[in-house]
Motif scaffolding. Structure first.
Motif, PDB file in Angstrom:
ATOM      1  N   TRP A 120      79.718  82.477  75.799  1.00  0.00           N
ATOM      2  CA  TRP A 120      78.980  83.326  76.804  1.00  0.00           C
ATOM      3  C   TRP A 120      78.748  84.553  76.686  1.00  0.00           C
ATOM      4  O   TRP A 120      77.819  85.347  77.068  1.00  0.00           O
TER       5      TRP A 120
ATOM      6  N   TYR B 202      77.450  86.024  73.995  1.00  0.00           N
ATOM      7  CA  TYR B 202      76.412  86.149  73.108  1.00  0.00           C
ATOM      8  C   TYR B 202      74.991  85.812  73.753  1.00  0.00           C
ATOM      9  O   TYR B 202      75.040  84.717  74.173  1.00  0.00           O
ATOM     10  N   GLU B 203      73.978  86.673  73.540  1.00  0.00           N
ATOM     11  CA  GLU B 203      72.826  86.499  74.369  1.00  0.00           C
ATOM     12  C   GLU B 203      71.752  86.065  73.634  1.00  0.00           C
ATOM     13  O   GLU B 203      70.830  85.194  74.112  1.00  0.00           O
ATOM     14  N   TYR B 204      71.771  86.011  72.352  1.00  0.00           N
ATOM     15  CA  TYR B 204      70.568  85.408  71.633  1.00  0.00           C
ATOM     16  C   TYR B 204      71.201  84.352  70.474  1.00  0.00           C
ATOM     17  O   TYR B 204      72.225  84.832  69.837  1.00  0.00           O
TER      18      TYR B 204
ATOM     19  N   ASP C 200      75.696  89.523  70.067  1.00  0.00           N
ATOM     20  CA  ASP C 200      76.219  90.233  71.360  1.00  0.00           C
ATOM     21  C   ASP C 200      75.584  91.793  71.677  1.00  0.00           C
ATOM     22  O   ASP C 200      76.023  92.685  71.016  1.00  0.00           O
TER      23      ASP C 200
END
Length: 126
Positions: free
Chosen positions: A111, A113-115, A99
């Motif tokens: 949603w 957490y980007e990677y 995150d």
């Protein structure tokens, strides 16, 4: 860009233990919260555990409290998930995620957490 690679998943008997690892590379994740999620066949991805950037704060799903422990290495580029007393319902692909929000909260939402890593399979047999 952040690359996450999980490892440690395998076939294990109910009641057994294992440790999953997630190695981060690329952009440093030392300042960000990280988490583990899992997804069983036919089910949505669900939150398992999260840890703050410095390891001081953790959060667990009710279904894993007391059996799972999340931690991160001093260099903070590796996150671990120790799993004990495995149950057949723990069978899933386990994913780690980061995150990139500097906020203090540990999100349980996919949603946030980007990677994400590619996942590691944990199968628990009777």
């Amino acid at each position: 860009q952040v690359q996450l690679v999980e490892s440690g998943g395998r076939l294990v008997q109910a009641g057994g233990s294992l440790t999953l690892s997630c190695l981060a590379s690329g952009r440093s994740v030392a300042s960000f919260a990280m988490a583990w999620f899992r997804q069983a066949p036919g089910k949505e991805r669900e939150f398992v555990a999260a840890i703050s950037w410095n390891g001081a704060k953790t959060s667990y799903a009710d279904s894993v409290k007391g059996r799972f422990t999340i931690g991160r290495a001093p260099a903070k580029s590796t996150v671990f998930l120790q799993i004990h007393s495995l149950k057949p319902e723990d069978t899933a692909v386990y994913y780690c995620a980061v995150d990139l929000d500097y906020g203090p909260s540990l999100s349980v939402d996919v949603w946030a957490y980007e990677y994400w890593g590619q996942g590691t399979q944990v199968t628990v047999s009777l």
